[in-house]
Design a protein around this motif. Structure first.
Motif, PDB file in Angstrom:
ATOM      1  N   THR A   1      -4.341  -2.125   3.513  1.00 17.23           N
ATOM      2  CA  THR A   1      -4.502  -1.094   2.486  1.00 17.23           C
ATOM      3  C   THR A   1      -5.750  -0.264   2.752  1.00 17.23           C
ATOM      4  O   THR A   1      -5.743   0.965   2.588  1.00 17.23           O
TER       5      THR A   1
ATOM      6  N   SER B   1       0.826  -1.208   0.000  1.00 14.28           N
ATOM      7  CA  SER B   1       0.000   0.000   0.000  1.00 14.28           C
ATOM      8  C   SER B   1       0.857   1.254   0.000  1.00 14.28           C
ATOM      9  O   SER B   1       0.352   2.354  -0.278  1.00 14.28           O
TER      10      SER B   1
ATOM     11  N   ALA C   1      -3.804  -1.213  -5.178  1.00 12.88           N
ATOM     12  CA  ALA C   1      -3.392  -2.307  -4.298  1.00 12.88           C
ATOM     13  C   ALA C   1      -4.608  -2.978  -3.672  1.00 12.88           C
ATOM     14  O   ALA C   1      -4.666  -4.215  -3.549  1.00 12.88           O
TER      15      ALA C   1
ATOM     16  N   ARG D   1      -2.776   3.134  -3.651  1.00 13.03           N
ATOM     17  CA  ARG D   1      -3.513   2.331  -2.687  1.00 13.03           C
ATOM     18  C   ARG D   1      -4.840   1.822  -3.219  1.00 13.03           C
ATOM     19  O   ARG D   1      -5.293   0.735  -2.834  1.00 13.03           O
TER      20      ARG D   1
END
Length: 303
Positions: free
Chosen positions: A92, A39, A47, A44
């Motif tokens: 994340t 992350s 991810a 992010r």
């Protein structure tokens, strides 16, 4: 079926489930410190979408494995992949929420909403799985979960790049992971929150076993009665999520975390001495309430 027979059956089932949990959680525990760095190394939102996509793939593969009667070893391996992918999505999500929230109050509100959704899932998830098993088999349950995870992946992709930046990381994944451990050791506040979170999950795992002993051995309930106790614990989480709304706008969450931890711990201690169903139900509601309040306050403080 007499009580001793029920206890033996549940003990056998718990041993099997414990073995499956071991296969799932050990690889996940090893992968978690390394997966959590993604992350920071990548956007992010991407991810998070990747984590859900891997989970969707694992659950879809599990559905096919069940349909075609694959060996148990294949099913166990897919379960480990699914559990390991969760160690990417949860960190994340925790790192992404502070970037999307515009104020501390919005961040607390987001964590309250997350806690409420988790409580509803704990309450309705087993019921939904039971209904699906009543009309189909385990493959149908996994098929529905695959669809849910696919929709989750699509929803996450709509977040976009807003505040989803990736930190420029020049070190290796191994070095970054070690630095994360060093930070937790250096920062006493972070260490305390991590220890409390670990203790909360330890208590949650112990509760699974405690409810079997409590329901069958002490309260003389049937197997379905034990499932009812689990549902009551989830209902307590909904109560806790409702009370967690009061945390929005508070400047200090430490006292709330302390009260929640004491409530959860004392409820479990008293539960071991419960002699009637009504008392056990009240204590389970209190324990579920403390559990969610701990989750919301500790998560917000760590963020």
């Amino acid at each position: 079926m007499d009580r001793d027979t029920c206890v033996r059956i549940w003990s056998w089932r718990r041993d099997r489930y414990g073995g499956v949990a071991f296969i799932q959680l050990v690889p996940a525990a090893v992968a978690a410190p390394f997966f959590s760095t993604f992350s920071d190394r990548y956007r992010r939102d991407r991810a998070l979408a990747a984590g859900y996509a891997v989970q969707c793939g694992a659950v879809t593969a599990t559905t096919l494995a069940l349909v075609f009667d694959a060996p148990l070893a294949v099913l166990y391996a897919l379960a480990a992949v699914d559990a390991s992918a969760m160690t990417l999505t949860r960190p994340t999500q925790g790192a992404l929420l502070p970037l999307l929230a515009r104020t501390p109050e919005e961040l607390t509100a987001a964590n309250v909403a997350t806690g409420a959704i988790e409580s509803i899932s704990m309450l309705t998830g087993p019921v939904g799985a039971g209904l699906l098993l009543a009309v189909g088999n385990a493959g149908l349950v996994y098929l529905v979960m695959a669809v849910v995870l696919f929709l989750s992946t699509l929803m996450v992709t709509r977040i976009g790049p807003t505040a989803s930046f990736a930190v420029e990381v020049r070190t290796s994944v191994w070095s970054q992971t070690l630095e994360g451990f060093r930070y937790v050791v250096r920062d006493r506040r972070a260490s305390l929150l991590i220890v409390l979170s670990g203790a909360r999950f330890l208590q949650e795992g112990a509760t699974d076993v405690l409810l079997v002993v409590l329901g069958i051995s002490l309260l003389g309930m049937s197997e379905s009665g034990v499932g009812y106790l689990n549902a009551v614990f989830g209902a307590g989480g909904l109560v806790g999520a409702s009370l967690a709304v009061l945390l929005i706008g508070r400047r200090r969450l430490g006292p709330a975390l302390l009260v929640a931890a004491l409530l959860f711990a004392l409820a479990l201690v008293a539960l071991g001495m419960a002699s009637s169903r009504s008392v056990a139900i009240a204590l389970l509601v209190a324990g579920g309430c403390g559990h969610i309040l701990m989750d919301v306050s500790s998560r917000t403080l760590l963020q």
